[in-house]
Enzyme design. Structure first.
Site, PDB file in Angstrom:
ATOM      1  CG  HIS A  18      -1.985  -1.061   1.125  1.00  0.00           C
ATOM      2  ND1 HIS A  18      -3.320  -0.781   0.942  1.00  0.00           N
ATOM      3  CD2 HIS A  18      -1.893  -2.415   1.153  1.00  0.00           C
ATOM      4  CE1 HIS A  18      -4.006  -1.917   0.863  1.00  0.00           C
ATOM      5  NE2 HIS A  18      -3.158  -2.930   0.991  1.00  0.00           N
ATOM      6  CG  ASP A 116      -5.078   2.222   1.403  1.00  0.00           C
ATOM      7  OD1 ASP A 116      -4.155   1.882   0.634  1.00  0.00           O
ATOM      8  OD2 ASP A 116      -5.903   1.411   1.874  1.00  0.00           O
ATOM      9  CB  VAL A 338      16.665  -7.578  -3.367  1.00  0.00           C
ATOM     10  CG1 VAL A 338      17.344  -8.691  -2.623  1.00  0.00           C
ATOM     11  CG2 VAL A 338      15.384  -8.089  -4.019  1.00  0.00           C
ATOM     12  CG  HIS A 355       3.322 -12.348  -3.970  1.00  0.00           C
ATOM     13  ND1 HIS A 355       4.225 -11.567  -4.651  1.00  0.00           N
ATOM     14  CD2 HIS A 355       2.701 -11.502  -3.112  1.00  0.00           C
ATOM     15  CE1 HIS A 355       4.162 -10.310  -4.227  1.00  0.00           C
ATOM     16  NE2 HIS A 355       3.242 -10.251  -3.287  1.00  0.00           N
ATOM     17  CD1 TRP A 358      -1.726  -2.978  -9.116  1.00  0.00           C
ATOM     18  CD2 TRP A 358      -2.079  -4.938 -10.141  1.00  0.00           C
ATOM     19  NE1 TRP A 358      -2.043  -2.710 -10.430  1.00  0.00           N
ATOM     20  CE2 TRP A 358      -2.257  -3.907 -11.076  1.00  0.00           C
ATOM     21  CE3 TRP A 358      -2.239  -6.272 -10.558  1.00  0.00           C
ATOM     22  CZ2 TRP A 358      -2.598  -4.153 -12.409  1.00  0.00           C
ATOM     23  CZ3 TRP A 358      -2.570  -6.520 -11.881  1.00  0.00           C
ATOM     24  CH2 TRP A 358      -2.753  -5.468 -12.789  1.00  0.00           C
ATOM     25  CG  ASN A 359       2.826  -2.291  -5.514  1.00  0.00           C
ATOM     26  OD1 ASN A 359       2.549  -1.225  -6.037  1.00  0.00           O
ATOM     27  ND2 ASN A 359       2.355  -2.652  -4.334  1.00  0.00           N
ATOM     28  CD  GLU A 363       7.874  -3.542  -8.609  1.00  0.00           C
ATOM     29  OE1 GLU A 363       8.436  -4.629  -8.359  1.00  0.00           O
ATOM     30  OE2 GLU A 363       7.496  -2.773  -7.710  1.00  0.00           O
ATOM     31  N   GLY A 378      -5.183 -13.011  -0.546  1.00  0.00           N
ATOM     32  CA  GLY A 378      -5.768 -11.707  -0.888  1.00  0.00           C
ATOM     33  C   GLY A 378      -6.237 -11.638  -2.335  1.00  0.00           C
ATOM     34  CD  GLN A 380      -0.877 -12.239  -3.016  1.00  0.00           C
ATOM     35  OE1 GLN A 380      -0.668 -13.455  -2.895  1.00  0.00           O
ATOM     36  NE2 GLN A 380      -0.481 -11.362  -2.106  1.00  0.00           N
TER      37      GLN A 380
HETATM   38 BR1  BUP Z   1       9.960  -8.775  -0.695  1.00  0.00          BR
HETATM   39  C1  BUP Z   1      10.445  -7.292  -1.669  1.00  0.00           C
HETATM   40  N1  BUP Z   1      12.116  -5.900  -2.541  1.00  0.00           N
HETATM   41  O1  BUP Z   1      12.724  -7.698  -1.376  1.00  0.00           O
HETATM   42  P1  BUP Z   1       3.379  -6.211  -3.859  1.00  0.00           P
HETATM   43  C2  BUP Z   1       9.503  -6.477  -2.220  1.00  0.00           C
HETATM   44  N2  BUP Z   1       9.870  -5.357  -2.899  1.00  0.00           N
HETATM   45  O2  BUP Z   1      11.580  -4.077  -3.713  1.00  0.00           O
HETATM   46  P2  BUP Z   1       3.083  -7.354  -1.145  1.00  0.00           P
HETATM   47  C3  BUP Z   1      11.196  -5.066  -3.080  1.00  0.00           C
HETATM   48  O3  BUP Z   1       7.747  -4.384  -2.535  1.00  0.00           O
HETATM   49  P3  BUP Z   1       0.202  -7.232  -1.404  1.00  0.00           P
HETATM   50  C4  BUP Z   1      11.811  -7.002  -1.825  1.00  0.00           C
HETATM   51  O4  BUP Z   1       9.094  -4.490  -5.792  1.00  0.00           O
HETATM   52  C5  BUP Z   1       6.912  -4.306  -4.726  1.00  0.00           C
HETATM   53  O5  BUP Z   1       6.998  -3.001  -5.215  1.00  0.00           O
HETATM   54  C6  BUP Z   1       8.290  -4.943  -4.734  1.00  0.00           C
HETATM   55  O6  BUP Z   1       4.360  -5.129  -3.275  1.00  0.00           O
HETATM   56  C7  BUP Z   1       8.843  -4.447  -3.425  1.00  0.00           C
HETATM   57  O7  BUP Z   1       3.222  -7.300  -2.755  1.00  0.00           O
HETATM   58  C8  BUP Z   1       6.547  -4.266  -3.251  1.00  0.00           C
HETATM   59  O8  BUP Z   1       3.989  -6.874  -5.022  1.00  0.00           O
HETATM   60  C9  BUP Z   1       5.647  -5.390  -2.844  1.00  0.00           C
HETATM   61  O9  BUP Z   1       2.098  -5.531  -4.126  1.00  0.00           O
HETATM   62  O10 BUP Z   1       1.619  -7.378  -0.780  1.00  0.00           O
HETATM   63  O11 BUP Z   1       3.639  -6.172  -0.487  1.00  0.00           O
HETATM   64  O12 BUP Z   1       3.610  -8.634  -0.743  1.00  0.00           O
HETATM   65  O13 BUP Z   1      -0.058  -8.438  -2.229  1.00  0.00           O
HETATM   66  O14 BUP Z   1      -0.671  -7.149  -0.227  1.00  0.00           O
HETATM   67  O15 BUP Z   1       0.204  -5.985  -2.233  1.00  0.00           O
END
Ligand code: BUP
Length: 466
Positions: A18, A116, A338, A355, A358-359, A363, A378, A380
């Site tokens: 978020h 949010d 990372v 997994h 959405w982020n 990417e 969730g 996903q």
């Molecule tokens: Br782990 C990890 N480095 O090592 P998502 C994650 N990220 O840059 P989330 C890193 O965190 P939900 C790491 O690039 C993305 O922007 C990744 O967001 C970054 O999944 C972010 O992908 C993670 O939306 O939870 O946070 O597991 O599914 O609830 O959005």
């Protein structure tokens, strides 16, 4: 503040999934000379990653005004969950009244508040009382937004329980299998069902919804929502994606990229299950075995605890010495944060076992990296549907899934043989590679001057200047 300058306050909720879109959206606004940004963060945060990223953002953009909202702690017994992120969501909702004084004292006065999606009902009356235009930055897919908008109808029909149709049919959207709906949203008594029941009917009071998506990744859902097909009275949707990472000075703890630099182009599969998912130890072992069996080069981020502050064991303990030995020379395994954008944009990386937070999907799309979707909980699975439908990747639907509620009660362990086979399929598929690369091209075009992201941002800012 000149009449040609906007001042936008950003108010994210809990968790990296978020927070990150807000920081990235803020950085996009700050590229423009006519935008000022105030960032309101919650204190304390659940994870270390949240506080570190906020600090990075603030040092990269010293012109940002930072305000902190000190949370009133919640009694877990009143929330019906022991998930620390869920408790935090509720704490932010219950502390939202503290926002009024922060907003009214902002200087120069604010042009808009962007917050949010989990905060609509508590925040909208505050914004309205201050005559402040109110926008939600939706941190998930447009497909998921269609479900959120449709939720009151779904709830009124008994959460689909009286309906034997395994597909949820939302107007304008290809049907969503009931099995893809986030499990807590099938339970009328869960925290998130209660939030949506209260919040979804208030979507029409918003001035607009901003989303990290773009035509080419989610054409169907974006058109259906903006065409008013999903629900009547939806506010305008601004597709301001894809979000690029914000630029910052790399700190010491940024990814050791030397290993990737030595690998051939497109040869490495990157494996990560996001910031909030810790696989069981058995599943971690099978993932490791599978990666070794795939014969592909891999970069694997291991996570052992849901909350990073609680990570207390080393790789040898979590992965096991024997497996670590097998991995040596074939792949890189780390147990740390990372810079995922940096990894996915590296020329050596060709595939992503994800997994499907959405982020992460955004990417992968931005850098044209094909995805093997392995949703964990969730929204996903809904995102995995987007991955598959857009051609960005593949999804093995039979693979395990947490039973919901934010718990860790996975029962099915997917075996290494099967994981290895699918990773080979991902990395070997030429048509997959080309289709993902095509999505990357569309994403890049959307990001250029005159592209859809930039035009939509202009439209959003233009609205605030009126
Ligand atoms: Br782990 C990890 N480095 O090592 P998502 C994650 N990220 O840059 P989330 C890193 O965190 P939900 C790491 O690039 C993305 O922007 C990744 O967001 C970054 O999944 C972010 O992908 C993670 O939306 O939870 O946070 O597991 O599914 O609830 O959005």
């Amino acid at each position: 503040i000149s009449p040609q300058t906007t001042h936008v306050a950003l108010f994210p909720s809990a968790g990296m999934g978020h927070l990150i879109p807000f920081l990235r959206f803020g950085a996009l606004l700050l590229r423009r000379s006519n935008c000022r940004v105030t960032l309101i963060t919650i204190n304390p945060t659940v994870s270390l990653a949240e506080s570190q990223h906020t600090s990075q953002f603030l040092s990269a953009y010293p012109q940002v005004t930072h305000l902190q909202l000190n949370l009133i702690p919640v009694d877990p017994a009143t929330v019906n969950s022991d998930d620390p992120f869920w408790l935090q969501f509720e704490a932010v909702r219950r502390s939202a009244h503290l926002l009024g004084p922060l907003l009214s004292s902002a200087s120069p006065p604010l042009s808009a508040l962007v917050y949010d999606v989990s905060l609509i009902s508590p925040v909208i009356p505050i914004a309205e009382s201050l005559s402040l235009p109110s926008y939600v930055l939706f941190p998930a897919s447009a497909r998921m937004l269609s479900f959120v908008s449709y939720f009151p109808t779904f709830a009124a029909a008994g959460f689909g329980s009286t309906n034997s149709d395994p597909l949820l049919r939302i107007p304008g959207i290809s049907p969503i299998p009931r099995s893809s709906i986030p499990p807590p949203l099938l339970d009328p008594n869960s925290l998130f069902s209660r939030i949506l029941m209260e919040d979804s009917p208030n979507l029409s009071r918003l001035n607009g919804i901003l989303i990290n998506s773009f035509e080419g990744l989610e054409t169907e859902a974006l058109e259906a929502i903006n065409g008013g097909k999903v629900t009547k009275g939806s506010p305008p949707l601004f597709a301001v994606g894809p979000f690029p990472p914000f630029e910052f000075e790399k700190a010491e703890w940024s990814t050791p990229l030397n290993w990737l630099d030595q690998q051939p182009e497109g040869s490495v599969v990157y494996v990560s299950f996001g910031s909030r998912t810790a696989l069981s130890r058995d599943q971690i072992t099978e993932v490791g075995e599978g990666l070794v069996k795939s014969g592909c080069r891999f970069f694997w981020v291991v996570k052992d605890k849901k909350v990073d502050k609680e990570e207390d064991e080393g790789l040898n303990d979590v992965v096991g010495v024997e497996l670590m030995e097998k991995i040596r020379g074939r792949g890189l395994v780390v147990k740390q944060w990372v810079d995922q954008s940096e990894v996915l944009s590296h020329r050596a990386v060709g595939g992503f076992v994800s997994h499907c937070g959405w982020n992460s999907v955004g990417e992968a799309a931005l850098y044209g990296v094909r995805v093997l979707a392995w949703p964990q909980n969730g929204d996903q699975k809904i995102n995995a549907e987007v991955v598959r439908a857009s051609g960005l990747g593949i999804w093995v639907e039979s693979w395990g899934w947490r039973s919901g509620g934010g718990g860790d009660d996975r029962t099915v362990v997917v075996k290494g043989d099967e994981i290895g086979e699918r990773v080979r399929e991902l990395m070997g598929g030429e048509s997959l590679r080309l289709q993902a690369a095509k999505i990357g091209d569309v994403a890049r075009k959307a990001s250029e001057v005159g592209g859809t992201r930039e035009n939509t941002l202009e439209r959003f800012i233009g609205e605030l200047l009126e």
